[in-house]
Design an enzyme around this catalytic site. Structure first.
Site, PDB file in Angstrom:
ATOM      1  N   ASP A  10       1.720   6.224   5.655  1.00 40.73           N
ATOM      2  CA  ASP A  10       0.723   5.318   5.086  1.00 40.73           C
ATOM      3  C   ASP A  10       1.205   4.641   3.796  1.00 40.73           C
ATOM      4  OD1 ASP A  10      -1.707   4.116   5.624  1.00 40.73           O
ATOM      5  OD2 ASP A  10      -2.888   5.573   4.497  1.00 40.73           O
ATOM      6  N   LYS A  38      -9.883  13.054   8.441  1.00 37.68           N
ATOM      7  CA  LYS A  38      -9.443  12.588   9.751  1.00 37.68           C
ATOM      8  C   LYS A  38      -9.377  13.757  10.733  1.00 37.68           C
ATOM      9  CE  LYS A  38      -6.447   8.750   8.277  1.00 37.68           C
ATOM     10  NZ  LYS A  38      -7.146   7.676   9.002  1.00 37.68           N
ATOM     11  N   LYS A  43       0.849  -1.206   0.000  1.00 37.48           N
ATOM     12  CA  LYS A  43       0.000   0.000   0.000  1.00 37.48           C
ATOM     13  C   LYS A  43       0.880   1.249   0.000  1.00 37.48           C
ATOM     14  CE  LYS A  43      -3.207   2.646   2.961  1.00 37.48           C
ATOM     15  NZ  LYS A  43      -4.073   2.649   4.166  1.00 37.48           N
ATOM     16  N   ASP A  65      -2.389  10.178   3.879  1.00 37.88           N
ATOM     17  CA  ASP A  65      -3.801   9.817   4.038  1.00 37.88           C
ATOM     18  C   ASP A  65      -4.484  10.820   4.966  1.00 37.88           C
ATOM     19  OD1 ASP A  65      -6.253   8.655   4.260  1.00 37.88           O
ATOM     20  OD2 ASP A  65      -5.587   6.934   5.457  1.00 37.88           O
ATOM     21  N   GLU A  75      -9.449   3.965   2.196  1.00 36.38           N
ATOM     22  CA  GLU A  75      -8.936   4.064   0.831  1.00 36.38           C
ATOM     23  C   GLU A  75      -7.936   2.966   0.502  1.00 36.38           C
ATOM     24  OE1 GLU A  75      -7.615   5.548   3.315  1.00 36.38           O
ATOM     25  OE2 GLU A  75      -5.502   5.096   2.994  1.00 36.38           O
ATOM     26  N   ASP A 128     -12.083   7.444   3.846  1.00 34.68           N
ATOM     27  CA  ASP A 128     -10.885   7.145   4.631  1.00 34.68           C
ATOM     28  C   ASP A 128     -10.533   5.652   4.591  1.00 34.68           C
ATOM     29  OD1 ASP A 128      -8.716   7.680   6.193  1.00 34.68           O
ATOM     30  OD2 ASP A 128      -9.834   7.925   8.071  1.00 34.68           O
ATOM     31  N   ARG A 148      -7.969  -0.247   0.994  1.00 30.70           N
ATOM     32  CA  ARG A 148      -8.574  -1.428   0.361  1.00 30.70           C
ATOM     33  C   ARG A 148      -8.990  -1.142  -1.076  1.00 30.70           C
ATOM     34  NH1 ARG A 148     -12.918  -1.661   5.136  1.00 30.70           N
ATOM     35  NH2 ARG A 148     -11.200  -0.568   6.146  1.00 30.70           N
TER      36      ARG A 148
END
Ligand code: BES
Ligand code: MN
Ligand code: ZN
Length: 491
Positions: A283, A272, A260, A265, A344, A342, A346
């Site tokens: 991230d 967030k 990933k 993020d 994101e 959020d 996946r």
């Protein structure tokens, strides 16, 4: 730093590092002149060094000792001495050497038996721990740490042949870990998707690997709309890294690592909270870990085929960003309702998983800072492991034990699928609060039905918070040990 293996301790080691068990017992790894022994015994009796784990004491001018310095390092209680205490002692030794004026040192610590561990394990782990301890990230500091006197480190081993190979492996892994940490520690205004793509090209060049970077137009043509939906709010263009290392037989199916690579993020429109948001620069540690693992495998010339896929995007709010409730068509053909922008990770991983099918992989392992829920479940000790294949899961758990970079298996029962039902699409991208790390993995599993697959949730292990904030390089040790074992090179 120069690293080497030594068969025997010598009276002339410039700085010899010895272990001391608590309370005040020199570890049996050394034949010294009686005067030297008496002197060290006196130091221990004086109470200056009681052997507490993590403690150390530098001695100079030791009677009848040919070298310049003796460093005593605490090992803790002998009956409690295991993996953890061994590694702590190596770290304490390297830390103390680095802070000292010693230029050349020999560690006798690598001769101390550790239960169930081979001499090769002791050396490999010592090399990894030394690299970890010596690592610094001061690229943006005006005042650098500066040149240190320490130039060479030797590890003593009774099994010189196995130790030489283990040392080379430990250093290759140490380099892979440092690569992952460097990329992770870079701020998001420097480490953009394009920066990660450039890092991949550099690794490819260094090790003569095949490298392709898919850009936005390529991904549009393929139909990676789940991935692209995440990138839309950002001015940074998405990049999809494809790297191949081929040192196995042409017919050997590859292991595919998917990392990933969310370079920042913010949560997107599902923004967030502000506190600690800076840490979302980490991230992309899944992508960094995949790249570090590949670099280490190439350095070790492991005889296997390996591919790395890294979907790299930035998740920001903006006029073009995805909204909660948007429906997108993934590369697999299935539609996804984005209930929370959020979630994101996946969305980019599902398209990468579908893309991996074309390589007919022997196994696919994705690595992702996927859920805060995994941190709640396992803290900062173990990575979460999910798998649709028990053999693959056991191999990864074993690699975690062997490298002391541990993972813990979590369930993937289809009972959890209920939570991902969508009113408007084939599936929803979130499954509510209960078992958040499991429903995230469950989402991914729907795109990993055509090969043995495992997912490592490294949200709690990829970086440290607080005063020693920074990327850890995990799970590069775990993954490299998985590959070493697969290649039959673990002694
Ligand atoms: N990158 C985060 C996961 C994360 C959060 C890792 C905090 C480490 C610390 C991920 O993209 C995310 O935001 N996940 C959400 C999922 C939720 C919206 C279902 C989370 O964990 O809150
Ligand atoms: Mn997120
Ligand atoms: Zn994320």
């Amino acid at each position: 730093m120069e690293f080497s293996i030594k068969n025997m301790p010598s009276e002339h080691d410039a700085c010899l590092v010895l272990g001391v068990f608590e309370p005040r017992a020199l570890a049996p790894a050394w034949q010294a002149h009686p005067d030297t022994r008496r002197y060290v015994a006196g130091v221990l009796d004086s109470g200056d060094m009681d052997g507490k784990a993590g403690s150390s004491l530098m001695l100079r001018g030791v009677p009848a000792f040919g070298g310049e310095r003796l460093l005593l390092v605490g090992l803790g209680k002998e009956e409690e001495f295991g993996d953890k205490a061994y590694l702590a002692a190596i770290r304490a030794a390297v830390e103390a050497l680095r802070a000292s004026g010693a230029t050349d040192a020999t560690l006798a610590l690598t001769r101390i038996p550790v239960e169930k561990r081979s001499p090769a394990w002791r050396v490999r782990q010592a090399a990894m721990a030394a690299c970890e301890t010596l690592y610094r990230f001061d690229r943006f500091k005006s005042e650098k740490d500066g040149e240190r006197p320490l130039k060479s480190l030797a590890f003593e081993s009774e099994d010189a042949g196995a130790a030489a190979q283990a040392l080379a492996q430990g250093l290759a892994i140490g380099e892979g870990v440092a690569l992952a940490r460097d990329l992770g520690n870079l701020p998001a205004n420097v480490c953009t998707p394009e920066h990660l793509a450039q890092a991949a090209r550099r690794i490819a060049q260094e090790h003569a690997l095949e490298c392709a970077i898919l850009d936005q137009a390529d991904m549009e043509a393929l139909g990676m709309n789940a991935l692209l939906s995440v990138a839309r709010g950002s001015r940074q263009s998405p990049q999809f890294i494809v790297l191949h290392y081929r040192a196995g037989e042409a017919a050997d199916q590859p292991v595919v690592l998917i990392g990933k690579g969310v370079t920042f993020d913010s949560g997107g429109i599902s923004l967030k909270p502000g506190e600690g948001m800076d840490e979302m620069k980490f991230d992309m540690c899944g992508a960094a870990g995949a790249l570090g693992t590949l670099a280490a495998a190439a350095k070790m010339r492991l005889p296997l085929n390996l591919a790395v896929l890294a979907p790299c995007v930035e998740n920001l709010p903006g006029g073009a960003a995805s909204r909660p409730g948007d429906v997108v068509a993934s590369l697999s053909g299935r539609s996804i309702e984005i209930l929370n922008t959020d979630a994101e990770g996946r969305l980019i991983l599902c398209d990468a998983l579908t893309y991996a099918e074309r390589f007919e992989p022997a196994a696919v392992i994705d690595i992702a800072t996927l859920t805060g829920a995994c941190v709640v479940a396992l803290g900062h000790v173990a990575s979460g492991l999910f798998a649709n294949d028990d053999g693959l899961a056991d191999a990864l758990l074993g690699a975690g034990e062997a490298s002391f970079d541990r993972a813990w298996r979590m369930p993937l029962w289809d009972d959890y699928r209920e939570q991902l039902k969508s009113r408007f699409a084939d599936l929803a991208n979130v499954g509510g609060r209960p078992a958040g790390s499991v429903t995230a993995a469950c989402f991914l599993s729907r795109f990993a039905e055509k090969f043995p697959w495992a997912h490592l949730d490294i949200a709690g292990t990829a970086w440290k918070t607080g005063t020693d904030k920074g990327a850890t390089g995990r799970p590069v040790p775990l993954l490299t040990h998985f590959l070493l074992a697969r290649a039959g090179k673990l002694s």
